[in-house]
Scaffold this motif. Sequence first.
Motif, PDB file in Angstrom:
ATOM      1  N   ASP A   1      -1.138   8.472  -3.361  1.00 36.94           N
ATOM      2  CA  ASP A   1      -1.366   7.851  -4.498  1.00 36.94           C
ATOM      3  C   ASP A   1      -0.651   9.015  -4.839  1.00 36.94           C
ATOM      4  O   ASP A   1      -0.646   8.668  -5.829  1.00 36.94           O
ATOM      5  CB  ASP A   1      -3.037   9.117  -4.409  1.00 36.94           C
ATOM      6  CG  ASP A   1      -4.149   8.532  -3.314  1.00 36.94           C
ATOM      7  OD1 ASP A   1      -4.053   6.793  -3.866  1.00 36.94           O
ATOM      8  OD2 ASP A   1      -5.237   8.890  -3.521  1.00 36.94           O
TER       9      ASP A   1
ATOM     10  N   HIS B   1       0.279  -0.948   0.488  1.00 36.69           N
ATOM     11  CA  HIS B   1       0.293   0.123  -0.110  1.00 36.69           C
ATOM     12  C   HIS B   1       0.960   0.992   0.343  1.00 36.69           C
ATOM     13  O   HIS B   1       1.179   1.224   1.064  1.00 36.69           O
ATOM     14  CB  HIS B   1      -1.513   0.395   1.427  1.00 36.69           C
ATOM     15  CG  HIS B   1      -1.374   1.271   1.906  1.00 36.69           C
ATOM     16  ND1 HIS B   1      -2.716   1.247   0.360  1.00 36.69           N
ATOM     17  CD2 HIS B   1      -1.403   2.255   1.936  1.00 36.69           C
ATOM     18  CE1 HIS B   1      -3.650   2.486   1.023  1.00 36.69           C
ATOM     19  NE2 HIS B   1      -2.772   3.061   1.673  1.00 36.69           N
TER      20      HIS B   1
ATOM     21  N   THR C   1      -4.513   0.548  -3.458  1.00 35.18           N
ATOM     22  CA  THR C   1      -3.882   1.461  -4.824  1.00 35.18           C
ATOM     23  C   THR C   1      -3.972   0.358  -5.655  1.00 35.18           C
ATOM     24  O   THR C   1      -3.902   1.098  -6.795  1.00 35.18           O
ATOM     25  CB  THR C   1      -2.485   0.118  -4.154  1.00 35.18           C
ATOM     26  OG1 THR C   1      -1.893   0.674  -2.247  1.00 35.18           O
ATOM     27  CG2 THR C   1      -1.350   0.363  -4.882  1.00 35.18           C
TER      28      THR C   1
END
Length: 167
Positions: free
Chosen positions: A88, A85, A119
């Motif tokens: 952004d 993860h 993700t």
Amino acid sequence: MDVLGNTPAPTTAIDVCMDDGFALNSGLRVTGAGVLLLGGEAFKWRPWISEGRPAGTIGSGATGDDGKGVKSPGGKLQNKKGQWHVDDHVWGVLDLAWPKPDLLILGTGRTILPLSPETRRRISDLGVRVEVQDTRNAAAQFNLLATERGVQQVAAALVPIGWREGR
């Protein structure tokens, strides 16, 4: 029979996966970071850096100076469930690219890690399919597909094989 024998490898092909970086076909060496290969270009890529946190390198444990002389803790690429993860903002270059590649090959380091739903959704929202592999296999697949289909159709985001969580 080698049907691609006379086809030159792209300059962004990965020649060597090192513990702390990569050596590319063009002679470029990227150390202390991962690499994002997109549209025939190579970008230094540090997905373990959170927004607003100074950059560090793998060699220094991915720590950065917070401006007050205090070292920041090592970076993270996994959530509590053990899924890969990232924030952004690590997809910024991919977000700006036009045309978008059809496929992103993601190398998650020494082992394969599943992507977190967030993700996966972020990459999918960019209009790009993603395939997850360990970094060595991801590099090999990128080399093959970039030679076969071209660097405009295939991108790679690779974490060095020496990355260790929380270092």
